[in-house]
Write a protein that holds these residues in place. Structure first.
Motif, short mmCIF file in Angstrom:
data_model
loop_
_atom_site.label_atom_id
_atom_site.label_comp_id
_atom_site.label_asym_id
_atom_site.label_seq_id
_atom_site.Cartn_x
_atom_site.Cartn_y
_atom_site.Cartn_z
N UNK A 212 0.82 -1.21 0.00
CA UNK A 212 0.00 0.00 0.00
C UNK A 212 0.86 1.26 0.00
N UNK B 276 -6.60 10.69 -3.46
CA UNK B 276 -6.66 10.22 -2.09
C UNK B 276 -7.81 9.26 -1.85
N UNK C 146 -5.68 1.78 1.81
CA UNK C 146 -5.24 1.80 3.21
C UNK C 146 -6.30 1.17 4.10
N UNK D 234 0.21 1.98 7.25
CA UNK D 234 -1.12 2.59 7.38
C UNK D 234 -1.02 3.91 8.12
N UNK E 194 0.61 6.68 5.92
CA UNK E 194 -0.26 7.18 4.84
C UNK E 194 -1.37 8.06 5.43
N UNK E 195 -1.94 7.61 6.56
CA UNK E 195 -3.01 8.39 7.19
C UNK E 195 -2.53 9.79 7.57
N UNK E 196 -1.38 9.86 8.20
CA UNK E 196 -0.92 11.17 8.68
C UNK E 196 -0.37 12.03 7.56
N UNK E 197 0.10 11.41 6.50
CA UNK E 197 0.50 12.20 5.33
C UNK E 197 -0.74 12.89 4.75
N UNK E 198 -1.82 12.15 4.71
CA UNK E 198 -3.09 12.72 4.20
C UNK E 198 -3.63 13.77 5.17
N UNK E 199 -3.53 13.51 6.46
CA UNK E 199 -4.03 14.47 7.46
C UNK E 199 -3.29 15.81 7.35
N UNK F 273 -1.64 16.94 4.65
CA UNK F 273 -1.38 17.29 3.25
C UNK F 273 -1.36 18.81 3.11
N UNK G 146 7.63 7.28 4.81
CA UNK G 146 6.32 7.36 4.18
C UNK G 146 5.77 8.78 4.20
#
Lengths: 289, 316
Positions: free
Chosen positions: A242, A253, A260, B139, B142-147, B149, B255
């Motif tokens: 992933x 996204x 994810x 996981x 990726x979540x915190x990269x999006x948070x 952004x 990441x």
């Protein structure tokens, strides 16, 4: 901290209800819980939005046009077979857990129960290996994988970590706490060591075995550094796979969060059931991997 | 009874594989499977690593010439890129450790204190605070990269839509890039420490607090003079294990920021793997991992001693 923690946080001790005084504390906990859950919620919310809505302004807390399109596309993605990666992770985590727990049980039993030359020395030798950080053996192990022709195979994912020291340590401590009398009774009846282990010790050790099993499974399932380098393409594991998506779908996204979520949700569901063992295990052993 | 006498003595009852009491080889048979893997995949790689770091190991070359301590000397010679990047990324890692460890201790203790006394939904809250820790670093990253952004991350959206603050390009600004890494790491691992603190708090005899309350001690005084001192052994353990985990920073940086901008969030392990797997400098990278291992040894020895102490206590 095995010594200081004989019992878990005492739920039984409750002097008197102090509801009014507890209200601010309760509200604070609610706010904190919401903050902790936000990234997970946001992942699910984003994964259910069409691409244009993921960055819509004002922010869409609840998807206005919910769709499963992202999941459909990510499962059929030409950039990587997420189902195959999941299968690889399953094979690795179950294989590793089964072999590792078996080896640790066999090694911990004599260390806890038998008298033999070199027992203490061997125990401390194994235990001291916990002082070697993973990075020190990463490159030599990688080169060994090349020499064994194990790159891109399940062998590379399973075997190198199975002889863990922590499992031996934890099970030995647990076995030490089992009364010897139970074993002696079985020996009187003519049971050999393996039978004693199988029919007396193991049934009494289920909590420790489950805890070690859950720890081992999670450590293997979540392992990132090792699979990142020793397996590629279709042999990749789910976490590594992933992150590949995260470089492919830089701006999309919705799809990235769908991928994810596919990786995260089974673990979160399993957590609902295994939570007890994890929390107990950490409290009892004072260890994290 | 030594292994030697066992071999000299004629087999009294059946074969040497008999699993009865009279066979002195039995304990060794039990240890053997674990020991084989332990030697091949734990002991041998350490020795092999020493060999690799003192030779020029090249997968394509026919010979691997001995170079002595050259790769170690390179790390202490300021003119080599290796020494430049190794020490710089080591400093990055130490910076991350210095920022994240106090947070991971303080937040964990705070959560544990909030949850220690019974309250409605206590098991639920404990489960929620612990939950992020079960996720893979992939996981979490990726979540915190999006948070975080730069434009449409939730943090920036909340800042601009609700608080009227400017949007900040966290992921690509020096120093600011540490924010998602540190926040994500706290979110991810604070539950472990909280669990340890909760267990320790459960062991403090309630009578101590009651006595202090009778003596007129306020809640701060009780915390300061009873709770904190009694938690000291736990705090030491938590601190050491958290330092060790923080020094091994890898996935979060890789990441969330990719180590950028311009290597400012690159951790030392990231650099070591770059040297090995991108630059194919396996020997140089192995030398670095040994030097870094020595830096970590200070803390691993400490952790080992605490564990050994607890174990001795547990045996009695």
């Amino acid at each position: 901290m095995a010594r200081t923690v004989e019992k878990l946080p005492a739920l039984a001790r409750e002097p008197r209800r102090r509801l009014p005084r507890d209200i601010p504390r309760f509200l604070l906990l609610c706010v904190l819980a919401m903050i902790f859950l936000t990234p997970i919620y946001w992942m699910i919310s984003t994964s259910l939005k069409p691409e244009s809505d993921t960055i819509a302004q004002p922010v869409q807390w609840i998807p206005a046009r919910p769709t499963l399109e992202n999941y459909r596309e990510i499962l059929a993605s030409p950039d990587g077979n997420i189902l195959r990666w999941t299968w690889n992770s399953v094979v690795m985590a179950f294989g590793y857990t089964f072999v590792s727990v078996t080896l640790c049980v066999l090694a911990a039993y004599p260390l806890a129960r038998m008298r033999f030359w070199g027992r203490e020395a061997w125990f401390w030798f194994v235990l001291s290996s916990m002082m070697v950080p993973g990075i020190v053996t990463l490159i030599p192990l990688y080169i060994m994988m090349i020499q064994l022709n194990w790159i891109d195979t399940y062998h590379a994912l399973i075997w190198p970590g199975v002889a863990q020291a922590f499992g031996v340590f934890m099970l030995r401590q647990f076995f030490l706490g089992i009364p010897r009398e139970l074993e002696e009774a079985a020996r009187m009846d003519g049971a050999n060591s393996l039978q004693v282990l199988r029919h007396v010790i193991l049934p009494l050790s289920v909590p420790a075995l489950v805890t070690l099993g859950v720890f081992s499974f999670m450590a293997s399932w979540n392992n990132y550094v090792w699979p990142l380098f020793v397996v590629h393409g279709d042999m990749q594991t789910l976490p590594v796979g992933i992150t590949l998506f995260s470089s492919r779908y830089v701006t999309d996204y919705g799809k990235l969060m769908a991928g994810t979520a596919i990786a995260a949700l089974p673990v979160l569901v399993a957590y609902l059931f295994a939570q007890r063992y994890l929390v107990q295990g950490i409290a009892l052993t004072g260890m994290k991997d | 009874m030594s292994a030697r006498t066992a071999q000299e003595r004629p087999q009294r009852k059946g074969s040497i594989f008999a699993l009865n009491e009279s066979n002195p080889l039995v304990p060794y048979l039990f240890l053997l499977p674990h020991a084989i893997f332990f030697f091949i995949f734990t002991v041998y790689p350490v020795g092999y690593g020493i060999w690799i770091s003192t030779h020029r190991w090249d997968p394509l070359a026919p010979t691997q010439p001995y170079v002595g301590l050259e790769f170690y000397r390179n790390l202490f010679d300021p003119s080599t890129p290796q020494s430049q990047f190794f020490w710089r990324t080591l400093l990055n890692t130490l910076f991350f450790t210095a920022v994240s460890v106090p947070l991971l201790i303080a937040v964990a203790l705070g959560l544990a204190l909030l949850l220690h006394r019974p309250i409605v939904g206590r098991a639920f809250f404990r489960a929620v605070f612990f939950m992020p820790g079960i996720l893979s670093v992939a996981v979490m990253g990726i979540l915190w990269k999006w948070m975080f952004e730069n434009q449409s991350g939730l943090v920036n959206i909340i800042a601009s839509e609700y608080l009227g603050l400017p949007r900040l390009p966290y992921l690509t600004t020096e120093w600011l890039a540490w924010v998602p890494i540190v926040v994500g790491t706290v979110w991810w691992t604070v539950g472990f420490n909280m669990t340890l603190y909760l267990a320790a708090l459960g062991n403090i005899p309630q009578a101590l607090f009651e006595a202090a309350e009778l003596d007129g001690a306020g809640s701060w005084a009780r915390f300061r003079h009873i709770t904190l001192p009694l938690l000291a052994p736990t705090t030491l353990f938590v601190a050491v294990t958290t330092v060790l985990a923080s020094l091994q920073l890898f996935g979060q940086s890789l990441i969330i920021t990719g180590g950028g901008p311009t290597r400012t969030t690159q951790s030392v392990i990231m650099y070591i793997t770059e040297e090995a797997f991108s630059n194919n400098q396996f020997s140089s990278a192995t030398a670095m991992s040994f030097v870094f291992g020595l830096v970590m040894l200070v803390f691993t020895v400490l952790q080992f001693r605490i564990m050994a102490r607890d174990m001795q206590g547990g045996m009695r």
